[in-house]
Scaffold this active site. Structure first.
Site, PDB file in Angstrom:
ATOM      1  N   LYS A 123      43.430  21.059  42.386  1.00 43.14           N
ATOM      2  CA  LYS A 123      43.465  21.586  43.760  1.00 43.14           C
ATOM      3  C   LYS A 123      43.938  20.535  44.760  1.00 43.14           C
ATOM      4  CE  LYS A 123      39.377  24.156  43.059  1.00 43.14           C
ATOM      5  NZ  LYS A 123      38.013  23.932  43.407  1.00 43.14           N
ATOM      6  N   LYS A 214      32.945  37.961  25.231  1.00 43.11           N
ATOM      7  CA  LYS A 214      31.588  37.494  24.963  1.00 43.11           C
ATOM      8  C   LYS A 214      30.704  37.720  26.194  1.00 43.11           C
ATOM      9  CE  LYS A 214      29.124  33.393  23.651  1.00 43.11           C
ATOM     10  NZ  LYS A 214      28.728  32.143  24.046  1.00 43.11           N
ATOM     11  N   LYS A 217      27.066  35.430  31.894  1.00 45.51           N
ATOM     12  CA  LYS A 217      26.827  35.636  33.319  1.00 45.51           C
ATOM     13  C   LYS A 217      28.100  35.345  34.115  1.00 45.51           C
ATOM     14  CE  LYS A 217      23.996  32.962  35.515  1.00 45.51           C
ATOM     15  NZ  LYS A 217      23.830  32.550  36.866  1.00 45.51           N
TER      16      LYS A 217
END
Ligand code: TRP
Length: 345
Positions: A123, A214, A217
C-alpha cells in the site's frame, strides 16, 4: 495409566469471536479427544486477543462465550486444567524471561508480522504501520504459554506450527546457555525447559462454509455453533448451490450440503441421502431441509448446554477460578525452577 505418567497436551484458544461449526470439527473435537490420553491444559488466550480486540465489552463477551462454548461441547473442568491466560501472571514473567533468549531476527521471520509488513509495503505505507509490539512479540508470549506448563504436545492448526517451532528454538537457546554454564543439580534443573512438539490436526475434517470455501470467520461464510434454530435454518438456506434442476441426478461429494450432512448424520442416513442425490428427483431445497433436520437434532443439546452455562455467570466464573488456581500452582513451580536456574531467586 497414572496421571503422572501422562504426557501434557496444551493449547490456547484466542477469544476473537463466536465459535462456528468449522471450529468445532477442526479444533474443539480433536482437542477434546486428546484429553482422554493426555494431561490436558487448555486456556483462553485473552492477552493474545488484545492485540486486535480493543473494545472492552466485546473482549469480555468473547472470553465468556468461548469459555462457555468449550464447556458446552464437553470439556470436563475436573479433568482438564481450564483457565484464562490472564489469570496466570507467571505467563507474563516467563515471557519477559524468554525475551532475553529470543533474537529479534527470529521475530522478524514470523509469518503474521511479515504478512503485516508486506501488506503495508504494497500500500506504500511505512512497513510497521499499525503493527503493535503485541503482534511483533506474539510468538514469545505463546512460547511462554507453552513452556510454562512443560507441554509435550501442542495441538494446533497448520497456521500455528511456526509459532510452536519458535517456542522450541527459544527453549533450546535457554537450555543451551545453562547447560554450558552448569551448576545445576538435577537433570531437569540443568535442562530447564521441556521442548514441545506441534500436533497438527492433519485428519481433522475440513468443513465447507456457505460458499464452498473452507469455513472461516474471515470469509464470512460460517455457521455459528450455538445459534437458535430459526437462525440455523436461515444459514442453511443461504448455502450456495449450482443451477442443476430438481430432476437431475447429483453428485453428493461435490455438494457442500452433503459434506456438512456427513458431519452430523448416521452412516445409514448418509447412504440414504447419497442415493437420493444420485437418483435425481431431489432439489437443493429438499437437500437443505434434510441437512437442517440432522444438524438441528445434533446441535440442540449443545445449544441448550451453552445457553444454560451463559445464564449462570457466577458458576462460569467459579469454574474458571478453579482452573486458574490449578494452573497457577503448576506455573509457580516452573517459575521457581527457572528463577533458580537464571540466578534470580
Ligand atoms: N496463537 C494461537 C491461535 O491464534 C492461540 C494460542 C495462544 C496458542 N497461545 C497458545 C495455541 C499456546 C497453542 C499454544 O490460534
Amino acid at each position: 495409566m497414572e496421571t503422572s505418567e501422562k504426557k501434557v497436551s496444551l493449547t490456547g484458544i484466542k477469544p476473537t469471536g463466536n465459535l462456528h461449526i468449522g471450529n468445532y470439527f477442526g479444533a474443539i473435537k480433536p482437542a477434546l479427544e486428546l484429553t482422554k490420553t493426555y494431561e490436558a491444559r487448555y486456556f483462553i488466550a485473552d492477552y493474545h486477543a488484545l492485540n486486535t480486540v480493543k473494545d472492552a465489552a466485546a473482549l469480555s463477551a468473547n472470553i465468556r462465550e468461548v469459555s462457555a462454548g468449550w464447556l458446552a461441547t464437553g470439556l470436563d473442568p475436573e479433568k482438564v486444567v481450564f483457565y484464562r491466560q490472564s489469570s496466570v501472571p507467571e505467563t507474563f514473567e516467563l515471557a519477559t524471561l524468554l525475551m532475553g533468549f529470543t533474537s529479534k531476527g527470529l521475530m522478524n521471520r514470523a509469518h503474521a508480522y511479515k504478512a503485516a509488513v508486506q501488506a503495508n509495503l504494497e500500500k506504500g505505507n511505512d512497513p510497521d504501520a499499525g503493527v503493535n509490539m503485541g503482534l511483533f512479540t506474539y510468538p514469545i508470549l505463546m512460547a511462554a504459554d507453552i513452556l510454562l506448563f512443560d507441554s509435550d504436545v501442542v495441538p494446533v492448526g497448520e497456521d500455528q506450527t511456526q509459532h510452536v517451532e519458535m517456542a522450541q528454538d527459544i527453549a533450546e537457546a535457554f537450555n543451551f546457555n545453562y547447560a554450558r554454564k552448569g551448576g545445576a543439580h538435577t537433570e531437569e534443573d540443568r535442562l530447564g525447559l521441556k521442548i514441545p512438539t506441534a500436533l497438527v490436526r492433519e485428519n481433522a475434517a475440513v468443513v465447507p462454509g456457505l460458499d464452498g470455501r473452507k469455513m472461516s470467520k474471515s470469509y464470512n461464510n460460517a455457521i455459528p455453533l450455538f445459534c437458535e434454530e430459526k437462525q440455523l435454518r436461515k444459514f442453511i438456506m443461504r448455502i450456495v448451490t449450482n443451477s442443476q434442476g430438481v430432476e437431475e441426478p447429483k453428485d453428493p461429494n461435490g455438494s457442500q450440503i452433503f459434506l456438512l450432512y456427513k458431519l452430523f448424520a448416521s452412516a445409514e442416513e448418509q447412504a440414504a441421502l447419497a442415493a437420493r442425490y444420485r437418483e435425481g428427483g431431489m432439489g437443493w431445497g429438499q437437500a437443505k431441509e434434510e441437512l437442517f433436520r440432522v444438524m438441528n437434532r445434533e446441535l440442540t443439546p449443545l445449544r441448550e448446554r451453552f445457553n444454560a452455562i451463559m445464564a449462570n455467570p457466577a458458576q462460569l466464573d467459579a469454574t474458571l477460578a478453579q482452573g486458574a488456581e490449578k494452573a497457577r500452582s503448576i506455573a509457580a513451580k516452573t517459575m521457581k525452577r527457572l528463577r533458580n536456574i537464571i540466578g534470580i531467586q
